[in-house]
Design a protein around this motif. Structure first.
Motif, short mmCIF file in Angstrom:
data_model
loop_
_atom_site.label_atom_id
_atom_site.label_comp_id
_atom_site.label_asym_id
_atom_site.label_seq_id
_atom_site.Cartn_x
_atom_site.Cartn_y
_atom_site.Cartn_z
N TYR A 1 30.12 33.74 35.92
CA TYR A 1 30.99 33.00 36.84
C TYR A 1 31.85 31.99 36.08
O TYR A 1 33.07 31.88 36.31
CB TYR A 1 30.11 32.31 37.88
CG TYR A 1 30.84 31.43 38.86
CD1 TYR A 1 31.64 31.96 39.86
CD2 TYR A 1 30.69 30.04 38.79
CE1 TYR A 1 32.30 31.14 40.77
CE2 TYR A 1 31.33 29.21 39.70
CZ TYR A 1 32.14 29.76 40.68
OH TYR A 1 32.78 28.95 41.58
N TRP B 1 33.83 34.48 41.15
CA TRP B 1 32.60 35.22 41.45
C TRP B 1 32.94 36.67 41.78
O TRP B 1 33.45 36.97 42.86
CB TRP B 1 31.86 34.58 42.61
CG TRP B 1 30.54 35.23 42.92
CD1 TRP B 1 30.30 36.18 43.85
CD2 TRP B 1 29.29 34.96 42.28
NE1 TRP B 1 28.97 36.55 43.85
CE2 TRP B 1 28.32 35.81 42.88
CE3 TRP B 1 28.88 34.12 41.26
CZ2 TRP B 1 26.98 35.80 42.50
CZ3 TRP B 1 27.54 34.11 40.88
CH2 TRP B 1 26.62 34.95 41.48
N CYS C 1 25.94 36.27 45.86
CA CYS C 1 26.25 34.85 45.92
C CYS C 1 25.23 34.11 46.79
O CYS C 1 24.68 33.08 46.41
CB CYS C 1 27.65 34.63 46.47
SG CYS C 1 28.07 32.90 46.82
#
Length: 359
Positions: free
Chosen positions: A87, A94, A101
């Motif tokens: 990231y 992302w 996530c």
């Protein structure tokens, strides 16, 4: 940092017209390097600790049960580290989708606040073993501690599920953000969750732990004898208390304080580009919080003589020998005292008797 310099030089065209928010800036590469280093070292230390608990210690005390669950909560964060590093390498983008996530956020919450809760329970257990050694307590019973740990995991699972349900990715400019202060749609949610975690997840456990360790320090400070054993017990206890307070103060306090500052700035002063600096400090606080994975194994050495014996026995198989000295015996004496309240009583009674004789 580059992000700070660029933030101060942003033209009006790079600021959103509705709320004058500063643009998202990539984080410094040092965050990725330190993040991977900390979690890699923590992974090996906690994997070794879990192996010792599971394969080298046949019978667990109530203290060993708490230490094992602390090691599990430390190890649970390991799968998240590569995703977090990617990231940052991709400039705070992302690419792994919404599910991963949400899973990352849930595991982070379970890890950070699981470590805090189990450290707090360890402090309570040691308080009962050292200060309240004459009184019966459920914290000294292995069966009760196992049920208590199961209850803690249920609470942590509920926290993780709540964060999994309420938080998600957001598109900010040309980047997909995950658990970022720039996700304006989630700022009210972040604000509420932060203060719940700050008060219930950190301040209350921290207050309990500090109270317990202050009482432990006072109790041990009354051991005033001229023997080497007494000095060894006092020195070991002070190291243990200091290590626990360092873990709370160095690892978890910056995370909670900086995150609180960040959500307050985002909610009430969104036009301030100082938020970019706070964001960088927040990510560095993640690294400090992750460092507890490296420090917690030291507590097992301070707090369990069975853990130390298991390590020595394992290393002897590789022809690694240890020189016996009085300090080793004192270490085992103190660690055994932590594991067994009856030994605490024996140590204290012997110490007071010897002190009376020397007088």
């Amino acid at each position: 940092m580059n992000s700070t310099m660029s933030a101060s030089m942003l033209p009006l065209g790079n600021i959103t017209t509705n709320s004058s928010l500063c643009t998202v800036e990539p984080q410094h590469v040092s965050i990725t390097v330190f993040l991977l280093l900390v979690f890699l070292v923590g992974f090996f230390l906690n994997s070794f600790s879990l192996w010792v608990f599971c394969c080298r210690i046949p019978q667990w005390s109530s203290g060993a049960v708490l230490q094992f669950h602390l090691a599990v909560s430390d190890a649970i964060i390991t799968p998240v580290a590569p995703f977090m590093a990617t990231y940052f390498v991709m400039g705070s983008h992302w690419p792994f989708g919404a599910f991963l996530c949400k899973l990352k956020i849930a595991l982070l919450i379970i890890h950070f606040y699981g470590s805090i809760l189990f450290l707090t329970l360890i402090s309570i257990h040691r308080y009962m073993a050292v200060v309240q050694f004459k009184q019966g307590s459920r914290m000294k019973r292995k069966a009760f501690v196992q049920k208590l740990c199961a209850g803690v995991w249920l609470v942590l699972l509920a926290k993780g599920i709540a964060c999994f349900s309420f938080l998600n990715t957001s598109q900010v400019g040309n980047r997909t953000q995950c658990l970022s202060i720039h996700q304006r749609d989630y700022i009210d949610t972040y604000f509420a969750i932060n203060f719940v975690l700050l008060i219930l997840g950190f301040l209350m456990p921290f207050s309990v732990a500090v109270t317990c360790y202050v009482q432990i320090a006072r109790s041990v400070s009354r051991i005033n004898i001229n023997t080497f054993k007494g000095r060894g017990i006092k020195a070991k206890s002070r190291k243990m208390v200091a290590m626990c307070l360092v873990i709370f103060g160095l690892c978890f306090m910056p995370l909670n304080v900086i995150r609180t500052v960040a959500v307050v700035l985002k909610k009430y002063f969104p036009e301030q580009c100082i938020l970019l600096q706070v964001e960088t400090a927040y990510y560095f606080s993640w690294i400090l919080a992750g460092a507890n994975c490296c420090l917690d194994p030291l507590l097992y050495c301070f707090g369990s003589h069975n853990f130390v014996k298991a390590i020595h026995g394992s290393l002897r198989k590789f022809d690694v020998k240890f020189k016996e000295d009085p300090a080793t015996n004192d270490q085992i004496s103190y660690n055994a005292a932590i594991d067994s309240p009856s030994i605490v009583l024996e140590h204290k009674e012997n110490i007071h008797i010897q002190h009376s004789n020397t007088s």
